[in-house]
Design an enzyme around this catalytic site. Sequence first.
Site, PDB file in Angstrom:
ATOM      1  N   VAL A   1     -46.845  23.824 -10.442  1.00  0.00           N
ATOM      2  CA  VAL A   1     -48.279  24.088 -10.614  1.00  0.00           C
ATOM      3  C   VAL A   1     -48.489  25.130 -11.718  1.00  0.00           C
ATOM      4  O   VAL A   1     -49.472  25.080 -12.453  1.00  0.00           O
ATOM      5  CB  VAL A   1     -48.934  24.510  -9.274  1.00  0.00           C
ATOM      6  CG1 VAL A   1     -50.419  24.766  -9.467  1.00  0.00           C
ATOM      7  CG2 VAL A   1     -48.714  23.441  -8.211  1.00  0.00           C
ATOM      8  N   GLY A   2     -47.520  26.024 -11.881  1.00  0.00           N
ATOM      9  CA  GLY A   2     -47.596  27.007 -12.968  1.00  0.00           C
ATOM     10  C   GLY A   2     -47.754  26.313 -14.321  1.00  0.00           C
ATOM     11  O   GLY A   2     -48.524  26.756 -15.179  1.00  0.00           O
TER      12      GLY A   2
ATOM     13  N   CYS B   1     -41.170  34.705  -1.895  1.00  0.00           N
ATOM     14  CA  CYS B   1     -40.741  34.304  -3.244  1.00  0.00           C
ATOM     15  C   CYS B   1     -39.447  34.982  -3.648  1.00  0.00           C
ATOM     16  O   CYS B   1     -38.636  34.402  -4.361  1.00  0.00           O
ATOM     17  CB  CYS B   1     -41.835  34.624  -4.251  1.00  0.00           C
ATOM     18  SG  CYS B   1     -42.352  36.340  -4.206  1.00  0.00           S
TER      19      CYS B   1
ATOM     20  N   GLU C   1     -46.560  34.149 -11.725  1.00  0.00           N
ATOM     21  CA  GLU C   1     -45.653  34.725 -10.732  1.00  0.00           C
ATOM     22  C   GLU C   1     -45.079  33.568  -9.945  1.00  0.00           C
ATOM     23  O   GLU C   1     -45.715  33.046  -9.020  1.00  0.00           O
ATOM     24  CB  GLU C   1     -46.432  35.687  -9.815  1.00  0.00           C
ATOM     25  CG  GLU C   1     -47.017  36.885 -10.549  1.00  0.00           C
ATOM     26  CD  GLU C   1     -45.960  37.916 -10.925  1.00  0.00           C
ATOM     27  OE1 GLU C   1     -44.867  37.916 -10.329  1.00  0.00           O
ATOM     28  OE2 GLU C   1     -46.219  38.722 -11.839  1.00  0.00           O
TER      29      GLU C   1
ATOM     30  N   GLY D   1     -47.410  31.066  -7.462  1.00  0.00           N
ATOM     31  CA  GLY D   1     -47.108  29.790  -6.829  1.00  0.00           C
ATOM     32  C   GLY D   1     -45.870  29.164  -7.428  1.00  0.00           C
ATOM     33  O   GLY D   1     -45.006  29.852  -7.966  1.00  0.00           O
ATOM     34  N   SER D   2     -45.820  27.841  -7.373  1.00  0.00           N
ATOM     35  CA  SER D   2     -44.618  27.128  -7.805  1.00  0.00           C
ATOM     36  C   SER D   2     -44.598  26.917  -9.318  1.00  0.00           C
ATOM     37  O   SER D   2     -45.639  26.938  -9.980  1.00  0.00           O
ATOM     38  CB  SER D   2     -44.577  25.766  -7.116  1.00  0.00           C
ATOM     39  OG  SER D   2     -45.729  25.030  -7.503  1.00  0.00           O
TER      40      SER D   2
HETATM   41  P1  NAD Z   1     -48.303  26.073  -5.108  1.00  0.00           P
HETATM   42  O1  NAD Z   1     -47.910  26.121  -6.536  1.00  0.00           O
HETATM   43  O2  NAD Z   1     -48.216  24.784  -4.389  1.00  0.00           O
HETATM   44  O3  NAD Z   1     -49.817  26.598  -4.913  1.00  0.00           O
HETATM   45  C1  NAD Z   1     -50.282  27.784  -5.470  1.00  0.00           C
HETATM   46  C2  NAD Z   1     -51.784  27.679  -5.719  1.00  0.00           C
HETATM   47  O4  NAD Z   1     -52.032  26.625  -6.631  1.00  0.00           O
HETATM   48  C3  NAD Z   1     -52.627  27.408  -4.491  1.00  0.00           C
HETATM   49  O5  NAD Z   1     -53.765  28.249  -4.522  1.00  0.00           O
HETATM   50  C4  NAD Z   1     -53.014  25.951  -4.630  1.00  0.00           C
HETATM   51  O6  NAD Z   1     -54.292  25.671  -4.104  1.00  0.00           O
HETATM   52  C5  NAD Z   1     -53.010  25.730  -6.125  1.00  0.00           C
HETATM   53  N1  NAD Z   1     -52.599  24.370  -6.501  1.00  0.00           N
HETATM   54  C6  NAD Z   1     -51.687  23.573  -5.864  1.00  0.00           C
HETATM   55  N2  NAD Z   1     -51.553  22.401  -6.521  1.00  0.00           N
HETATM   56  C7  NAD Z   1     -52.383  22.453  -7.587  1.00  0.00           C
HETATM   57  C8  NAD Z   1     -52.687  21.538  -8.642  1.00  0.00           C
HETATM   58  N3  NAD Z   1     -52.107  20.341  -8.726  1.00  0.00           N
HETATM   59  N4  NAD Z   1     -53.602  21.916  -9.561  1.00  0.00           N
HETATM   60  C9  NAD Z   1     -54.189  23.132  -9.496  1.00  0.00           C
HETATM   61  N5  NAD Z   1     -53.944  24.016  -8.509  1.00  0.00           N
HETATM   62  C10 NAD Z   1     -53.050  23.699  -7.569  1.00  0.00           C
HETATM   63  O7  NAD Z   1     -47.399  27.189  -4.411  1.00  0.00           O
HETATM   64  P2  NAD Z   1     -47.324  27.595  -2.884  1.00  0.00           P
HETATM   65  O8  NAD Z   1     -46.709  26.489  -2.104  1.00  0.00           O
HETATM   66  O9  NAD Z   1     -48.622  28.142  -2.416  1.00  0.00           O
HETATM   67  O10 NAD Z   1     -46.304  28.819  -2.964  1.00  0.00           O
HETATM   68  C11 NAD Z   1     -44.945  28.647  -3.010  1.00  0.00           C
HETATM   69  C12 NAD Z   1     -44.332  29.045  -4.332  1.00  0.00           C
HETATM   70  O11 NAD Z   1     -44.910  30.256  -4.778  1.00  0.00           O
HETATM   71  C13 NAD Z   1     -42.848  29.311  -4.229  1.00  0.00           C
HETATM   72  O12 NAD Z   1     -42.203  28.761  -5.358  1.00  0.00           O
HETATM   73  C14 NAD Z   1     -42.763  30.828  -4.252  1.00  0.00           C
HETATM   74  O13 NAD Z   1     -41.536  31.313  -4.719  1.00  0.00           O
HETATM   75  C15 NAD Z   1     -43.882  31.156  -5.164  1.00  0.00           C
HETATM   76  N6  NAD Z   1     -44.369  32.524  -4.932  1.00  0.00           N
HETATM   77  C16 NAD Z   1     -44.198  33.443  -5.925  1.00  0.00           C
HETATM   78  C17 NAD Z   1     -44.605  34.753  -5.722  1.00  0.00           C
HETATM   79  C18 NAD Z   1     -44.446  35.782  -6.781  1.00  0.00           C
HETATM   80  O14 NAD Z   1     -45.091  36.825  -6.692  1.00  0.00           O
HETATM   81  N7  NAD Z   1     -43.628  35.572  -7.808  1.00  0.00           N
HETATM   82  C19 NAD Z   1     -45.210  35.118  -4.505  1.00  0.00           C
HETATM   83  C20 NAD Z   1     -45.389  34.158  -3.543  1.00  0.00           C
HETATM   84  C21 NAD Z   1     -44.964  32.859  -3.768  1.00  0.00           C
END
Ligand code: NAD
Length: 460
Positions: free
Chosen positions: A189-190, A241, A207, A185-186
Amino acid sequence: MPEAVAGARRLFASGATRPLPARIRSLHALRAMVTENEAAFEAALWSDLHKGRAEAQSTEIGVVLAELQHTLRRLRGWARPKRGPVPVALWPARARLVSEPLGVVLVISAWNYPVQVLLAPLVGVLAAGNTAVLKPSELAPATSELMARLVPRYFPDGVVRVVEGGVPETTELLAQKFDHIVFTGSGTVGRIVMRAAAEHLTPVTLELGGKSPVWFDDDAHLHQAARRLAWAKFTNAGQTCVAPDYVMTTPDRVPALVAALGAAIEDMWGADPRAGRDYGRIVNERQFDRLVGLLDGADVVVGGEHDRAERYFAPTVVTLPVGTGGTGIGPDAAYPVLREEIFGPILPIVPVASAEEAVEVINGWDEPLALYVFSSSARTRRLFEQNTSSGAVVHDAGIVHVATTGLPFGGVGASGMGAYHGAYSWRTFSHLKPVLRKPLRPDTLRFVQPPFDELGLRLV
Ligand code: NAD
């Protein structure tokens, strides 16, 4: 939710997931879950992202199946204990390196490749003998619901469990103790995930994303290279991503590149991509509005049409006036499209004076997840490889490294930590435990035990 985690922990503690045959059974169960429900997965991906069948197969289902096949073929070799080195000073002794599972692994996934980024890590988690809790993205609801329905059917013993939900549910989940967390994810949130993991000293694989740059000077293969670039960018409507985020090239090349990209887009998705089955949609209105905002100040030279009701956003190429590169990319950039990861079908072309200046722009901000170089010059390719840092470098293509099972997939710095896929998943989800045996006879350890004389030699 605590019960799901406790159940996964009890099962792990029972030892049932450790033997190799049990791991192989789990991998076969996962394969059956995917292959027996391909149509349902395709339908869910269509519903969530308007992902066409061919794209669903090549970028989601096919990637998971390839990962399974690669792993099933090599698992026995990976699992075999390896001899460890023992220094002469310690002879006689024997050391082995034994891989043991970590325990309960939490997999939190993003919405953009909701099948791949949930199930590809799971392959390694199961191969290594762990139990898993999956948290699919709530923003891909059809896929999330399908996972929640299928997993208990194919894993009735509870080796894999699904917890659905958004922020509150993930927050509650993160309060539990896991033995490893894989988060896709982002970066924002990471950081939340890593903070929560620190409470339990849980290791994480993050990731993340970022602005993956492109250098383009491939005059000799302009049309073919532009086609590959457009495909990598506009697959899944740019919501990838590792999608090429922005393209740097010299000012004199901009017109030819724009024309070649326009032709490639039309060739692949037709004059009106909205009418075809092969072009995706933006996941939700929030993302759609954000993307519209990114067009501010940029000149739209290809595409640009967008329709909120349908969440349709055409494959779009924009140029930025020469000389605006002064602020480079990053939070202070002159144009919104250069300030954040685009994560949608907008491709800015940023004119820079030279490949060396492009290197400076890349090094001016966070390490990207991928870097793409389209150049016939080996010197230029080396320049980028040796002077920048990124999760991966791909020459003359984009995004294909993700589907190359034998290579580690992951970021560096702001684009993530840790890597997985194939043997790298095995390493990530196992603990490599040295087991050393020092026989009691002959008792050579006596020589390092006190009492010693003033020269440090042992008094016999
Ligand atoms: P996100 O970080 O918003 O969400 C990812 C996960 O985190 C979801 O399951 C969501 O329910 C959970 N989440 C969201 N907010 C949270 C919080 N405050 N507390 C705890 N959990 C929370 O990301 P997204 O919008 O789903 O994905 C987009 C991002 O992911 C982009 O930056 C993209 O580049 C990245 N991405 C990376 C890869 C990779 O393999 N490196 C693959 C796909 C996407």
